[in-house]
Design a protein around this motif. Structure first.
Motif, mmCIF file in Angstrom:
data_model
loop_
_atom_site.group_PDB
_atom_site.id
_atom_site.type_symbol
_atom_site.label_atom_id
_atom_site.label_comp_id
_atom_site.label_asym_id
_atom_site.label_seq_id
_atom_site.Cartn_x
_atom_site.Cartn_y
_atom_site.Cartn_z
ATOM 1 N N VAL A 160 20.346 -8.303 21.812
ATOM 2 C CA VAL A 160 20.242 -8.387 20.353
ATOM 3 C C VAL A 160 19.547 -9.689 19.968
ATOM 4 C CG1 VAL A 160 22.285 -6.982 19.877
ATOM 5 C CG2 VAL A 160 22.527 -9.427 20.206
ATOM 6 N N THR A 161 19.286 -9.855 18.673
ATOM 7 C CA THR A 161 18.744 -11.132 18.217
ATOM 8 C C THR A 161 19.836 -12.196 18.280
ATOM 9 O OG1 THR A 161 19.271 -10.667 15.909
ATOM 10 C CG2 THR A 161 17.074 -10.027 16.681
ATOM 11 N N LEU A 162 19.437 -13.435 18.278
ATOM 12 C CA LEU A 162 20.376 -14.535 18.452
ATOM 13 C C LEU A 162 21.372 -14.631 17.301
ATOM 14 C CD1 LEU A 162 21.078 -16.805 20.385
ATOM 15 C CD2 LEU A 162 19.500 -18.268 19.142
ATOM 16 N N SER A 163 20.929 -14.401 16.083
ATOM 17 C CA SER A 163 21.843 -14.483 14.944
ATOM 18 C C SER A 163 22.862 -13.348 14.971
ATOM 19 C CB SER A 163 21.063 -14.472 13.637
ATOM 20 O OG SER A 163 20.320 -13.286 13.524
ATOM 21 N N THR A 164 22.448 -12.173 15.392
ATOM 22 C CA THR A 164 23.373 -11.053 15.526
ATOM 23 C C THR A 164 24.340 -11.299 16.678
ATOM 24 O OG1 THR A 164 21.670 -9.558 14.696
ATOM 25 C CG2 THR A 164 23.528 -8.556 15.834
ATOM 26 N N ALA A 165 23.871 -11.946 17.722
ATOM 27 C CA ALA A 165 24.717 -12.233 18.882
ATOM 28 C C ALA A 165 25.891 -13.119 18.507
ATOM 29 C CB ALA A 165 23.893 -12.892 19.977
ATOM 30 N N ALA A 199 13.604 -14.598 26.234
ATOM 31 C CA ALA A 199 12.332 -14.818 25.544
ATOM 32 C C ALA A 199 12.350 -14.191 24.149
ATOM 33 C CB ALA A 199 11.202 -14.218 26.368
ATOM 34 N N ASN A 200 11.492 -14.691 23.285
ATOM 35 C CA ASN A 200 11.388 -14.152 21.937
ATOM 36 C C ASN A 200 10.817 -12.746 21.954
ATOM 37 O OD1 ASN A 200 12.319 -16.602 21.142
ATOM 38 N ND2 ASN A 200 10.418 -17.275 20.182
ATOM 39 N N ARG A 201 11.188 -11.967 20.932
ATOM 40 C CA ARG A 201 10.714 -10.592 20.827
ATOM 41 C C ARG A 201 9.224 -10.591 20.533
ATOM 42 N NH1 ARG A 201 14.495 -7.154 17.255
ATOM 43 N NH2 ARG A 201 13.730 -8.549 15.633
ATOM 44 N N ASN A 241 8.489 -12.275 17.036
ATOM 45 C CA ASN A 241 8.821 -13.575 17.619
ATOM 46 C C ASN A 241 10.261 -13.998 17.304
ATOM 47 O OD1 ASN A 241 7.914 -15.601 19.332
ATOM 48 N ND2 ASN A 241 7.451 -16.967 17.639
ATOM 49 N N ALA A 242 11.149 -13.013 17.137
ATOM 50 C CA ALA A 242 12.553 -13.330 16.870
ATOM 51 C C ALA A 242 13.232 -13.761 18.160
ATOM 52 C CB ALA A 242 13.259 -12.102 16.308
ATOM 53 N N PRO A 243 14.072 -14.801 18.112
ATOM 54 C CA PRO A 243 14.789 -15.230 19.317
ATOM 55 C C PRO A 243 15.796 -14.170 19.741
ATOM 56 C CG PRO A 243 15.502 -16.508 17.422
ATOM 57 C CD PRO A 243 14.368 -15.658 16.961
#
Length: 134
Positions: free
Chosen positions: A45-50, A118-120, A124-126
């Motif tokens: 998942v994205t870092l903020s969702t994680a 790596a970023n998407r 480029n989302a973390p």
């Protein structure tokens, strides 16, 4: 007092765009991700969702460790009713309470791990991998 700038749907001044998710959609996404984490063991998942996923997943494991009826009902309100192993007729909730939670009986928190990757490529989302600690 009058606000300056563009207004969005809610009348707040200076807001350029609406949020991508409503609260109900975001909570629904987290429920699905927690269920996938229990069934598969890890999700990307994205870092903020994680960050939000880790707190909810740890709460579910804590409910599983308690193991009483009230905890089972609280966990069932979050975890989706899906098969973790259809051949053996095991649901995600049953897997949490019978397999995952007993393995953490001597551990006081920290049931999940977040590994940054790596970023998407598209935006480029973390990104991060959230997995259950063995």
């Amino acid at each position: 007092m009058k606000t300056q700038g563009r207004k969005n749907v809610h009348g707040k001044g200076g807001v350029r765009s609406k949020a991508a998710y409503t609260t109900s959609k975001y909570k629904s996404m987290l429920r699905t991700l927690v269920t996938d984490l229990i069934v598969k063991g890890s999700v990307t998942v994205t870092l903020s969702t994680a960050r939000d996923l880790v707190s909810l997943a740890d709460k579910m494991v804590t409910y599983g460790k308690k193991g009483d009826l009230n905890s089972r009902r609280l966990a069932a309100a979050v975890i989706r009713d899906v098969w973790a192993d259809e051949a053996n007729r095991v649901t995600a909730l049953k897997k949490l309470f019978d397999e995952i939670a007993p393995s953490y009986k001597d551990r006081n928190g920290g049931y999940t791990r977040v590994l940054k990757i790596a970023n998407r490529r598209g935006d480029n989302a973390p990104m991060a991998i959230v997995s259950l600690v063995k």
